[in-house]
Design a protein around this motif. Structure first.
Motif, PDB file in Angstrom:
ATOM      1  N   ALA A 195       0.845  -1.196   0.000  1.00  0.00           N
ATOM      2  CA  ALA A 195       0.000   0.000   0.000  1.00  0.00           C
ATOM      3  C   ALA A 195       0.883   1.249   0.000  1.00  0.00           C
ATOM      4  CB  ALA A 195      -0.925  -0.006   1.214  1.00  0.00           C
ATOM      5  N   TYR A 196       1.924   1.240   0.818  1.00  0.00           N
ATOM      6  CA  TYR A 196       2.853   2.366   0.859  1.00  0.00           C
ATOM      7  C   TYR A 196       3.548   2.532  -0.495  1.00  0.00           C
ATOM      8  CZ  TYR A 196       7.138   4.944   1.582  1.00  0.00           C
ATOM      9  OH  TYR A 196       8.165   5.842   1.440  1.00  0.00           O
ATOM     10  N   PHE A 197       4.059   1.438  -1.033  1.00  0.00           N
ATOM     11  CA  PHE A 197       4.796   1.461  -2.292  1.00  0.00           C
ATOM     12  C   PHE A 197       3.938   2.004  -3.435  1.00  0.00           C
ATOM     13  CE2 PHE A 197       5.529  -1.015  -6.250  1.00  0.00           C
ATOM     14  CZ  PHE A 197       6.698  -0.392  -6.655  1.00  0.00           C
ATOM     15  N   LEU A 198       2.742   1.482  -3.599  1.00  0.00           N
ATOM     16  CA  LEU A 198       1.891   1.915  -4.706  1.00  0.00           C
ATOM     17  C   LEU A 198       1.483   3.382  -4.543  1.00  0.00           C
ATOM     18  CD1 LEU A 198      -0.318  -1.267  -5.173  1.00  0.00           C
ATOM     19  CD2 LEU A 198       1.653  -0.539  -6.546  1.00  0.00           C
ATOM     20  N   GLY A 199       1.168   3.782  -3.320  1.00  0.00           N
ATOM     21  CA  GLY A 199       0.851   5.189  -3.067  1.00  0.00           C
ATOM     22  C   GLY A 199       2.027   6.093  -3.358  1.00  0.00           C
ATOM     23  N   ARG A 200       3.215   5.643  -3.006  1.00  0.00           N
ATOM     24  CA  ARG A 200       4.406   6.453  -3.250  1.00  0.00           C
ATOM     25  C   ARG A 200       4.696   6.563  -4.736  1.00  0.00           C
ATOM     26  NH1 ARG A 200      10.631   5.837  -1.619  1.00  0.00           N
ATOM     27  NH2 ARG A 200      11.261   7.833  -2.478  1.00  0.00           N
ATOM     28  N   VAL A 201       4.570   5.468  -5.477  1.00  0.00           N
ATOM     29  CA  VAL A 201       4.793   5.533  -6.924  1.00  0.00           C
ATOM     30  C   VAL A 201       3.823   6.534  -7.544  1.00  0.00           C
ATOM     31  CG1 VAL A 201       4.643   4.252  -9.109  1.00  0.00           C
ATOM     32  CG2 VAL A 201       5.805   3.229  -7.157  1.00  0.00           C
ATOM     33  N   TYR A 202       2.557   6.457  -7.147  1.00  0.00           N
ATOM     34  CA  TYR A 202       1.554   7.385  -7.670  1.00  0.00           C
ATOM     35  C   TYR A 202       1.925   8.833  -7.327  1.00  0.00           C
ATOM     36  CZ  TYR A 202      -2.901   9.504  -8.847  1.00  0.00           C
ATOM     37  OH  TYR A 202      -3.865  10.306  -9.407  1.00  0.00           O
ATOM     38  N   ASP A 203       2.277   9.073  -6.073  1.00  0.00           N
ATOM     39  CA  ASP A 203       2.645  10.427  -5.634  1.00  0.00           C
ATOM     40  C   ASP A 203       3.882  10.946  -6.378  1.00  0.00           C
ATOM     41  OD1 ASP A 203       0.519  10.420  -3.869  1.00  0.00           O
ATOM     42  OD2 ASP A 203       1.761   9.959  -2.111  1.00  0.00           O
ATOM     43  N   GLU A 204       4.876  10.093  -6.567  1.00  0.00           N
ATOM     44  CA  GLU A 204       6.101  10.513  -7.262  1.00  0.00           C
ATOM     45  C   GLU A 204       5.820  10.816  -8.732  1.00  0.00           C
ATOM     46  OE1 GLU A 204       8.767  11.443  -5.852  1.00  0.00           O
ATOM     47  OE2 GLU A 204       8.648  10.493  -3.893  1.00  0.00           O
ATOM     48  N   LEU A 205       4.934  10.054  -9.352  1.00  0.00           N
ATOM     49  CA  LEU A 205       4.551  10.343 -10.738  1.00  0.00           C
ATOM     50  C   LEU A 205       3.834  11.687 -10.826  1.00  0.00           C
ATOM     51  CD1 LEU A 205       3.409   6.795 -11.898  1.00  0.00           C
ATOM     52  CD2 LEU A 205       5.339   8.105 -12.824  1.00  0.00           C
ATOM     53  N   GLU A 206       2.949  11.965  -9.874  1.00  0.00           N
ATOM     54  CA  GLU A 206       2.241  13.250  -9.852  1.00  0.00           C
ATOM     55  C   GLU A 206       3.228  14.398  -9.638  1.00  0.00           C
ATOM     56  OE1 GLU A 206      -1.027  14.146 -10.379  1.00  0.00           O
ATOM     57  OE2 GLU A 206      -1.287  12.096 -11.076  1.00  0.00           O
ATOM     58  N   ARG A 207       4.172  14.207  -8.750  1.00  0.00           N
ATOM     59  CA  ARG A 207       5.177  15.239  -8.476  1.00  0.00           C
ATOM     60  C   ARG A 207       6.018  15.510  -9.723  1.00  0.00           C
ATOM     61  NH1 ARG A 207      10.060  13.884  -4.564  1.00  0.00           N
ATOM     62  NH2 ARG A 207      11.459  15.523  -5.214  1.00  0.00           N
ATOM     63  N   LEU A 208       6.408  14.450 -10.428  1.00  0.00           N
ATOM     64  CA  LEU A 208       7.194  14.608 -11.653  1.00  0.00           C
ATOM     65  C   LEU A 208       6.367  15.318 -12.720  1.00  0.00           C
ATOM     66  CD1 LEU A 208       9.842  14.049 -13.143  1.00  0.00           C
ATOM     67  CD2 LEU A 208       8.899  11.829 -13.809  1.00  0.00           C
ATOM     68  N   ASP A 209       5.092  14.978 -12.826  1.00  0.00           N
ATOM     69  CA  ASP A 209       4.207  15.615 -13.789  1.00  0.00           C
ATOM     70  C   ASP A 209       4.134  17.126 -13.535  1.00  0.00           C
ATOM     71  OD1 ASP A 209       2.125  15.404 -15.936  1.00  0.00           O
ATOM     72  OD2 ASP A 209       0.777  16.018 -14.320  1.00  0.00           O
ATOM     73  N   ARG A 210       3.941  17.520 -12.286  1.00  0.00           N
ATOM     74  CA  ARG A 210       3.877  18.948 -11.942  1.00  0.00           C
ATOM     75  C   ARG A 210       5.201  19.654 -12.273  1.00  0.00           C
ATOM     76  NH1 ARG A 210       1.451  16.734  -7.441  1.00  0.00           N
ATOM     77  NH2 ARG A 210       3.318  17.060  -6.175  1.00  0.00           N
ATOM     78  N   ALA A 211       6.310  19.001 -11.957  1.00  0.00           N
ATOM     79  CA  ALA A 211       7.620  19.602 -12.211  1.00  0.00           C
ATOM     80  C   ALA A 211       7.874  19.761 -13.707  1.00  0.00           C
ATOM     81  CB  ALA A 211       8.723  18.757 -11.571  1.00  0.00           C
ATOM     82  N   MET A 212       7.503  18.761 -14.493  1.00  0.00           N
ATOM     83  CA  MET A 212       7.706  18.850 -15.941  1.00  0.00           C
ATOM     84  C   MET A 212       6.842  19.952 -16.555  1.00  0.00           C
ATOM     85  SD  MET A 212       7.953  14.885 -17.080  1.00  0.00           S
ATOM     86  CE  MET A 212       9.477  13.986 -16.960  1.00  0.00           C
ATOM     87  N   LYS A 213       5.624  20.069 -16.090  1.00  0.00           N
ATOM     88  CA  LYS A 213       4.728  21.105 -16.620  1.00  0.00           C
ATOM     89  C   LYS A 213       5.187  22.501 -16.237  1.00  0.00           C
ATOM     90  CE  LYS A 213       0.624  18.227 -16.945  1.00  0.00           C
ATOM     91  NZ  LYS A 213      -0.660  17.873 -16.304  1.00  0.00           N
TER      92      LYS A 213
END
Length: 174
Positions: A98-116
């Motif tokens: 649960a921690y791992f999947l939530g973290r992957v999702y959060d890190e993808l969202e963070r990368l998306d915001r940074a790229m934009k």
């Protein structure tokens, strides 16, 4: 000997700060490419100076105008490093998964915001932004563990695809 509450609270801030600094260095102790030895040294000195100093530094950083402003070019590098930190992790137990999947999702969202928000513009990162948007559509608004577990293949696959893409574009994160 009883430790004052203020010191315990400061230690709770100092520990993550120390871990963040430790994670920003390579295995040989040198800063990662694009990193600053001054920044790493200053962070270590802050933690070494005591928990009160670390807590004050963390509070000052959080209150700075940059905390809520547009990410700097380093944000893509930092966000990508956060995503890469999930590469050696996985689902070994239900709680850890649960921690791992939530973290992957959060890190993808963070990368998306940074790229934009990157000065090069979102058009510089078309594929990763598109893949994250597709994943967001697939997962939908439900961020519960059962839903993330049901989409584990898509989450991990998107992370891996972006990792490969970024490895082919080292100027974008170094």
């Amino acid at each position: 000997m009883r430790i004052p509450r203020r010191v315990r609270a400061a230690a709770l801030v100092a520990l993550p700060a120390a871990l963040l600094i430790a994670c920003s260095a390579t295995d040989d102790g040198a800063p990662r490419a694009g990193g600053s030895t001054t920044a790493a040294g200053a962070g270590t000195a802050t933690v070494a100076a005591g928990p009160e100093r670390a807590a004050a530094a963390a509070t000052e950083e959080a209150a700075s105008p940059a905390a809520g402003s547009t990410p700097s070019p380093k944000k893509v590098r930092d966000a990508f490093a956060g995503l890469q930190a999930t590469l050696d992790d996985g689902c070994t137990s239900e709680g850890q998964c649960a921690y791992f999947l939530g973290r992957v999702y959060d890190e993808l969202e963070r990368l998306d915001r940074a790229m934009k928000a990157d000065p090069k513009g979102p058009g510089h990162f078309p594929e990763p932004i598109e893949w994250i948007a597709g994943l967001r559509t697939t997962i939908g608004p439900d961020r519960s563990y059962p839903n993330l577990k049901a989409h584990q293949g898509e989450l991990v696959g998107t992370r891996d695809r972006i990792d490969t893409w970024m490895q082919d574009h080292p100027d974008d994160y170094r």
